[in-house]
Design a protein around this motif. Structure first.
Motif, PDB file in Angstrom:
ATOM      1  N   CYS A  30      33.688 -28.990  19.583  1.00  0.00           N
ATOM      2  CA  CYS A  30      33.237 -27.576  18.639  1.00  0.00           C
ATOM      3  C   CYS A  30      34.357 -27.150  17.899  1.00  0.00           C
ATOM      4  CB  CYS A  30      32.472 -26.562  19.719  1.00  0.00           C
ATOM      5  SG  CYS A  30      33.470 -25.806  20.794  1.00  0.00           S
ATOM      6  N   LEU A  31      33.882 -26.051  17.172  1.00  0.00           N
ATOM      7  CA  LEU A  31      35.152 -25.523  16.335  1.00  0.00           C
ATOM      8  C   LEU A  31      35.372 -23.930  16.936  1.00  0.00           C
ATOM      9  CD1 LEU A  31      35.221 -25.908  12.762  1.00  0.00           C
ATOM     10  CD2 LEU A  31      35.819 -23.776  13.509  1.00  0.00           C
ATOM     11  N   TYR A  32      36.588 -23.803  17.558  1.00  0.00           N
ATOM     12  CA  TYR A  32      36.652 -22.714  18.240  1.00  0.00           C
ATOM     13  C   TYR A  32      37.111 -21.540  17.221  1.00  0.00           C
ATOM     14  CZ  TYR A  32      37.071 -25.302  22.533  1.00  0.00           C
ATOM     15  OH  TYR A  32      36.815 -26.331  23.341  1.00  0.00           O
ATOM     16  N   TYR A  33      36.343 -20.268  17.480  1.00  0.00           N
ATOM     17  CA  TYR A  33      36.891 -19.149  16.545  1.00  0.00           C
ATOM     18  C   TYR A  33      37.387 -18.085  17.460  1.00  0.00           C
ATOM     19  CZ  TYR A  33      31.976 -17.931  18.463  1.00  0.00           C
ATOM     20  OH  TYR A  33      30.802 -17.650  19.288  1.00  0.00           O
ATOM     21  N   ASN A  34      37.657 -18.184  18.629  1.00  0.00           N
ATOM     22  CA  ASN A  34      38.230 -17.033  19.590  1.00  0.00           C
ATOM     23  C   ASN A  34      38.739 -17.521  20.801  1.00  0.00           C
ATOM     24  OD1 ASN A  34      39.292 -14.467  19.987  1.00  0.00           O
ATOM     25  ND2 ASN A  34      37.304 -13.569  20.426  1.00  0.00           N
ATOM     26  N   ILE A  35      39.767 -16.938  21.394  1.00  0.00           N
ATOM     27  CA  ILE A  35      40.270 -17.267  22.862  1.00  0.00           C
ATOM     28  C   ILE A  35      40.794 -15.973  23.298  1.00  0.00           C
ATOM     29  CG2 ILE A  35      42.568 -17.963  21.427  1.00  0.00           C
ATOM     30  CD1 ILE A  35      42.938 -19.752  23.877  1.00  0.00           C
ATOM     31  N   ILE A  36      40.415 -15.874  24.505  1.00  0.00           N
ATOM     32  CA  ILE A  36      40.906 -14.603  25.310  1.00  0.00           C
ATOM     33  C   ILE A  36      41.576 -14.946  26.704  1.00  0.00           C
ATOM     34  CG2 ILE A  36      39.990 -12.619  26.753  1.00  0.00           C
ATOM     35  CD1 ILE A  36      39.363 -12.426  23.572  1.00  0.00           C
ATOM     36  N   HIS A  37      42.773 -14.450  26.655  1.00  0.00           N
ATOM     37  CA  HIS A  37      43.590 -14.814  27.968  1.00  0.00           C
ATOM     38  C   HIS A  37      43.413 -13.748  29.038  1.00  0.00           C
ATOM     39  CE1 HIS A  37      47.987 -15.026  29.427  1.00  0.00           C
ATOM     40  NE2 HIS A  37      47.225 -15.567  30.098  1.00  0.00           N
ATOM     41  N   LYS A  38      43.144 -14.352  30.270  1.00  0.00           N
ATOM     42  CA  LYS A  38      43.092 -13.423  31.314  1.00  0.00           C
ATOM     43  C   LYS A  38      43.879 -14.039  32.381  1.00  0.00           C
ATOM     44  CE  LYS A  38      39.677 -10.640  30.152  1.00  0.00           C
ATOM     45  NZ  LYS A  38      39.949  -9.265  30.028  1.00  0.00           N
ATOM     46  N   ARG A  39      44.264 -13.264  33.362  1.00  0.00           N
ATOM     47  CA  ARG A  39      45.041 -13.581  34.498  1.00  0.00           C
ATOM     48  C   ARG A  39      44.580 -13.074  35.766  1.00  0.00           C
ATOM     49  NH1 ARG A  39      50.049 -15.839  34.273  1.00  0.00           N
ATOM     50  NH2 ARG A  39      50.757 -14.867  36.522  1.00  0.00           N
ATOM     51  N   TYR A  40      44.683 -13.984  36.892  1.00  0.00           N
ATOM     52  CA  TYR A  40      44.061 -13.622  38.265  1.00  0.00           C
ATOM     53  C   TYR A  40      44.848 -14.463  39.417  1.00  0.00           C
ATOM     54  CZ  TYR A  40      40.723 -12.798  41.964  1.00  0.00           C
ATOM     55  OH  TYR A  40      40.205 -12.354  43.225  1.00  0.00           O
ATOM     56  N   PHE A  41      45.482 -13.662  40.173  1.00  0.00           N
ATOM     57  CA  PHE A  41      46.395 -14.291  41.310  1.00  0.00           C
ATOM     58  C   PHE A  41      47.323 -15.445  40.531  1.00  0.00           C
ATOM     59  CE2 PHE A  41      43.278 -12.616  44.218  1.00  0.00           C
ATOM     60  CZ  PHE A  41      44.155 -12.416  45.375  1.00  0.00           C
ATOM     61  N   ASN A  42      47.949 -14.802  39.691  1.00  0.00           N
ATOM     62  CA  ASN A  42      48.990 -15.390  39.135  1.00  0.00           C
ATOM     63  C   ASN A  42      48.638 -16.772  38.287  1.00  0.00           C
ATOM     64  OD1 ASN A  42      50.938 -13.720  39.636  1.00  0.00           O
ATOM     65  ND2 ASN A  42      51.180 -14.565  41.563  1.00  0.00           N
ATOM     66  N   GLN A  43      47.135 -16.826  37.896  1.00  0.00           N
ATOM     67  CA  GLN A  43      46.811 -18.034  37.408  1.00  0.00           C
ATOM     68  C   GLN A  43      46.308 -17.652  35.898  1.00  0.00           C
ATOM     69  OE1 GLN A  43      46.298 -21.376  38.336  1.00  0.00           O
ATOM     70  NE2 GLN A  43      45.508 -21.565  36.145  1.00  0.00           N
ATOM     71  N   ASP A  44      46.626 -18.529  35.000  1.00  0.00           N
ATOM     72  CA  ASP A  44      46.192 -18.134  33.604  1.00  0.00           C
ATOM     73  C   ASP A  44      44.891 -18.848  33.184  1.00  0.00           C
ATOM     74  OD1 ASP A  44      48.531 -16.644  32.351  1.00  0.00           O
ATOM     75  OD2 ASP A  44      49.412 -18.384  32.924  1.00  0.00           O
ATOM     76  N   TYR A  45      44.046 -17.956  32.604  1.00  0.00           N
ATOM     77  CA  TYR A  45      42.559 -18.288  32.445  1.00  0.00           C
ATOM     78  C   TYR A  45      42.439 -18.053  30.878  1.00  0.00           C
ATOM     79  CZ  TYR A  45      41.913 -18.287  37.325  1.00  0.00           C
ATOM     80  OH  TYR A  45      41.881 -18.488  38.747  1.00  0.00           O
ATOM     81  N   TYR A  46      41.868 -18.908  30.135  1.00  0.00           N
ATOM     82  CA  TYR A  46      41.955 -19.059  28.790  1.00  0.00           C
ATOM     83  C   TYR A  46      40.161 -19.367  28.374  1.00  0.00           C
ATOM     84  CZ  TYR A  46      46.938 -19.577  28.721  1.00  0.00           C
ATOM     85  OH  TYR A  46      48.151 -19.461  28.982  1.00  0.00           O
ATOM     86  N   THR A  47      39.684 -18.078  28.151  1.00  0.00           N
ATOM     87  CA  THR A  47      38.186 -18.427  27.750  1.00  0.00           C
ATOM     88  C   THR A  47      38.072 -18.733  26.102  1.00  0.00           C
ATOM     89  OG1 THR A  47      37.393 -16.792  29.364  1.00  0.00           O
ATOM     90  CG2 THR A  47      35.862 -17.429  27.573  1.00  0.00           C
ATOM     91  N   LEU A  48      37.561 -19.763  25.753  1.00  0.00           N
ATOM     92  CA  LEU A  48      37.277 -20.281  24.409  1.00  0.00           C
ATOM     93  C   LEU A  48      35.999 -20.336  23.941  1.00  0.00           C
ATOM     94  CD1 LEU A  48      39.120 -23.561  24.918  1.00  0.00           C
ATOM     95  CD2 LEU A  48      40.154 -21.834  23.762  1.00  0.00           C
TER      96      LEU A  48
END
Length: 327
Positions: A151-169
């Motif tokens: 797909c063609l990504y148009y946004n990305i959000i960075h979250k952290r939980y218990f020292n783990q990085d999560y990137y929502t595309l």
């Protein structure tokens, strides 16, 4: 006073570090020259004549892009003249992700992409993305870069939980002549390699629970528009509730927005479904609104728009407040 001095020193060191990560003069000259060629090829991929011409442009674009990224410290070079290529950095700038689309003469699409990691020495660490969406019998799965849901990504959000990085595309798939899709999925890294998807879309608070999903996809009518994006004000993912305009729920190409909204809130390392976000539902007896038609000449390959975007451009806003509407 001491805190101010320390803060000033930190900002100075950080700015010097950032400057040190830029390519040198020779590297910048090389990158600018290659960018000119990449710009031409990217336009040929988007609007060139015939399948063969667009495919040839793609075949020429990919190795040239890789050569450009091999220039030391290319990570900081923006490639901002590539208007048909989406280039996104997360808030922590740990990587950037390139995506673009190739439209075939039959109205179907193939997607291409790559993840460039930020490295301390400026050397290239790259993960090419191979579109396997046409061969996925089950889209609710966890994949790697070699079996990517294109797909063609148009946004990305960075979250952290218990020292783990999560990137929502958040991505857009023009899909086929009858329908289009929008996708939300989690990107994580395991042993330094990208992992797409995972059990992050939960329905634990719904009255009727559904299984947790690895990837969230909405599919809807080609000429219609729909929202799926992160809303900063609400700190939530917001998306349109879709219905079949012909009362044929099995036919996704008949789906349009009914101007109601659902969403997901970030909770304990997952996106938890919220069944209803706004209370201003359609008045009884009014029925579903006529969808805003998508004018093909206005479409953007790197900035897919919502209905409110189009309404704002036309100087009207018959729906909800624009601040609540996200792509």
């Amino acid at each position: 006073m001491v805190k101010r001095i320390l803060l000033s020193l930190f900002l100075l060191v950080n700015s010097l570090y950032t400057f040190a990560q830029l390519p040198d003069a020779a590297g910048l000259k090389q990158l600018r020259k290659m960018q000119d060629s990449l710009q031409y090829l990217s336009q040929e991929i988007f609007s060139g004549k015939g399948n063969d011409g667009r495919l040839q442009a793609t075949d020429d674009f990919i190795p040239l892009l890789v050569r450009a990224l091999k220039v030391k410290h290319s990570f900081r070079f923006p490639f901002d003249s590539l208007k048909t290529v989406s280039i996104l950095y997360p808030q922590d700038s740990a990587f950037r992700i390139f995506t673009w689309a190739l439209e075939k003469e039959n109205g179907f699409y193939r997607h291409y992409g790559a993840i460039q990691m930020k490295t301390p020495d400026g050397q290239l660490k790259l993960f090419p993305l191979f579109d396997a969406s046409d061969f996925m019998t089950n889209t609710d799965t966890v994949t790697d870069n070699k079996s990517w849901y294109g797909c063609l990504y148009y946004n990305i959000i960075h979250k952290r939980y218990f020292n783990q990085d999560y990137y929502t595309l958040f991505g857009w798939d023009a899909n086929n002549p009858r329908s289009q899709k929008k996708i939300a999925e989690m990107l994580t890294f395991k042993n330094g390699a990208p992992v797409f998807g995972g059990p992050f879309f939960s329905f634990v608070e719904d009255s009727v629970r559904k299984p947790t999903q690895n990837r969230f996809i909405i599919e809807y009518k080609k000429e219609s528009t729909a929202t799926l994006n992160y809303n900063k004000e609400l700190n939530m993912i917001v998306y349109d509730h879709l219905i079949s305009e012909t009362n044929e729920p099995m036919k996704k190409f008949t789906y349009v927005s009914d101007m109601d909204y659902e969403g997901y809130k970030w909770q304990a390392g997952k996106w938890v479904h919220v069944n209803k976000i706004f209370n201003d539902a359609i008045p009884l007896g009014k029925g579903a609104p006529v969808p805003q038609p998508l004018i093909q000449k206005k479409k953007s390959m790197t900035n897919p728009k919502s209905v409110d975007d189009y309404q704002a451009e036309e100087g009207s806003n018959p729906g909800k407040k624009p601040a609540k509407k996200q792509r």
